[in-house]
Design a protein around this motif. Structure first.
Motif, PDB file in Angstrom:
ATOM      1  N   TYR A  81      -2.279  -8.046   2.696  1.00 49.88           N
ATOM      2  CA  TYR A  81      -2.695  -6.754   3.210  1.00 49.88           C
ATOM      3  C   TYR A  81      -4.083  -6.851   3.846  1.00 49.88           C
ATOM      4  O   TYR A  81      -4.318  -6.334   4.945  1.00 49.88           O
ATOM      5  CB  TYR A  81      -2.704  -5.717   2.091  1.00 49.88           C
ATOM      6  CG  TYR A  81      -3.314  -4.388   2.488  1.00 49.88           C
ATOM      7  CD1 TYR A  81      -2.557  -3.445   3.185  1.00 49.88           C
ATOM      8  CD2 TYR A  81      -4.636  -4.079   2.189  1.00 49.88           C
ATOM      9  CE1 TYR A  81      -3.101  -2.229   3.556  1.00 49.88           C
ATOM     10  CE2 TYR A  81      -5.190  -2.871   2.562  1.00 49.88           C
ATOM     11  CZ  TYR A  81      -4.422  -1.948   3.245  1.00 49.88           C
ATOM     12  OH  TYR A  81      -4.973  -0.749   3.614  1.00 49.88           O
TER      13      TYR A  81
ATOM     14  N   SER B   8      -1.720  -8.205  -2.051  1.00 50.86           N
ATOM     15  CA  SER B   8      -2.998  -7.611  -1.656  1.00 50.86           C
ATOM     16  C   SER B   8      -3.760  -8.487  -0.667  1.00 50.86           C
ATOM     17  O   SER B   8      -4.418  -7.973   0.251  1.00 50.86           O
ATOM     18  CB  SER B   8      -3.865  -7.334  -2.892  1.00 50.86           C
ATOM     19  OG  SER B   8      -4.078  -8.522  -3.638  1.00 50.86           O
TER      20      SER B   8
ATOM     21  N   THR C 128       0.448  -9.684  -7.488  1.00 49.59           N
ATOM     22  CA  THR C 128      -0.553  -8.757  -6.961  1.00 49.59           C
ATOM     23  C   THR C 128      -1.435  -9.450  -5.924  1.00 49.59           C
ATOM     24  O   THR C 128      -1.749  -8.877  -4.875  1.00 49.59           O
ATOM     25  CB  THR C 128      -1.440  -8.206  -8.093  1.00 49.59           C
ATOM     26  OG1 THR C 128      -0.623  -7.536  -9.052  1.00 49.59           O
ATOM     27  CG2 THR C 128      -2.477  -7.235  -7.541  1.00 49.59           C
TER      28      THR C 128
ATOM     29  N   LEU D 175      -8.480  -6.660  -4.167  1.00 55.25           N
ATOM     30  CA  LEU D 175      -8.468  -5.318  -4.742  1.00 55.25           C
ATOM     31  C   LEU D 175      -9.866  -4.698  -4.704  1.00 55.25           C
ATOM     32  O   LEU D 175     -10.019  -3.499  -4.428  1.00 55.25           O
ATOM     33  CB  LEU D 175      -7.942  -5.360  -6.181  1.00 55.25           C
ATOM     34  CG  LEU D 175      -6.474  -5.766  -6.349  1.00 55.25           C
ATOM     35  CD1 LEU D 175      -6.097  -5.792  -7.830  1.00 55.25           C
ATOM     36  CD2 LEU D 175      -5.554  -4.809  -5.593  1.00 55.25           C
TER      37      LEU D 175
END
Length: 349
Positions: A28, A25, A21, A331
């Motif tokens: 991103y 992320s 994750t 996140l």
């Protein structure tokens, strides 16, 4: 066969989940921030970036630079978890001649476990994982401090300082956290490489498997760990104090004439950035504090390492959770910005 993650399903699950994750992320966030930076004016030479009356452009420019830096460090920390997860699978598949059962935690298989763990500890990937672990921790703490300082200056002295930002200053802002974290990571590698394990206990070897602070049986290494913990806690105390001052003085900023005349979406962006920064700081502290406590226990009671297997497992869980903040940070940033900026048509900005 042997599990370098102790056959602990919680540790294994967090390692895989947070690692993958975090990698996705953080990349991103890096791509998104770079895309946003390209939309802002770029300086040439030493010419200052245009500084609008409200300083919003400058604030965003610096914020994107800080976020890219934090995301790079967090991506590396996530990669550390991925390395451990893959290594755990690899060493489960290794069969040694002395292996006569699937369990390595009892009886005659202690020697097999030690042999496998020794292979891992001397593997270049373990050294790389340790370097990344030290690097990402120090870099993340440094960036938490830098972001808090940025928010403090922007909101506490929002209209009192005329900021002139050049490319040179942006370069300094970008590389300074790495100038702190790289020497710390190299020191950790050197200490681990030049000290050896003097034990035939599987328990002693187990805590080494995470490729974190190593050979804590040695006093000067425990002192090094203690200094690292105290410096980290000092940064957090300063960060929390700055955010408390910001919150306390936010009313004064709102009443300033320049703030009132600033566009709504620009005011909104400042609140989004502040909210994300505070959330990242709080969640980081929550995930880091248990590991800090374990570190202090080891510093002052090193016998826990070799005598208490449950303590090794618990401390390993905390170390993995400690590093899992690398997945939480992006996140939080993505959630915060998307939820709030959709109303003013600003994504990640």
């Amino acid at each position: 066969m042997a599990s370098i993650l102790f056959d602990n399903y919680l540790i294994i699950s967090v390692t895989w989940l947070a690692g993958l994750t975090g990698v996705v992320s953080n990349f991103y966030v890096i791509i998104k921030c770079i895309f946003k930076l390209k939309k802002l004016p770029i300086t040439s030479g030493t010419k200052p970036i245009p500084d609008p009356k409200s300083s919003i452009l400058v604030r965003r420019y610096i914020f994107y630079i800080l976020m890219i830096n934090m995301a790079i460090g967090d991506a590396l920390g996530s990669f550390y978890l991925v390395i451990l997860a893959i290594a755990d699978i690899r060493y489960r598949l290794i069969q040694l001649p002395s292996t006569n059962s699937s369990s390595i935690r009892h009886g005659a298989n202690f020697s097999t476990a030690i042999e496998l763990f020794t292979l891992w500890l001397h593997n270049p990937m373990c050294h790389l994982a340790r370097f990344i672990h030290y690097l990402s921790i120090t870099h993340s703490i440094s960036m938490t401090g830098f972001i808090a300082i940025d928010r403090f200056i922007r909101l506490k002295y929002a209209f009192k300082i005329n900021i002139q930002i050049t490319k040179k200053i942006l370069v300094i802002i970008s590389i300074f956290p790495w100038m702190i974290s790289v020497p710390h990571a190299l020191t950790g590698i050197i200490l681990a490489k030049n000290t050896t394990i003097h034990s035939t206990s599987v328990i002693i070897y187990e805590y080494h498997n995470l490729c974190s602070y190593d050979n804590l049986e040695i006093e000067f290494i425990r002192i090094y760990l203690l200094v690292s913990i105290l410096l980290g806690m000092l940064v957090y105390v300063m960060v929390f104090m700055m955010y408390l001052i910001i919150v306390y003085n936010i009313g004064e900023v709102k009443q300033h004439q320049l703030f009132i005349t600033t566009r709504f979406k620009d005011r909104k962006s400042e609140y989004v950035i502040l909210s994300a920064a505070i959330m990242i700081t709080v969640t980081n502290f929550i995930t880091w504090f248990p590991a800090f406590v374990v570190g202090m226990i080891i510093v002052f009671n090193p016998e826990f390492i070799g005598k208490n297997e449950s303590f090794i497992i618990i401390s390993s869980v905390f170390v993995v959770l400690f590093q899992s903040n690398c997945a939480l940070n992006p996140l939080i940033l993505i959630y915060n910005t998307k939820q709030r900026y959709n109303k003013v048509n600003l994504a990640l900005g």
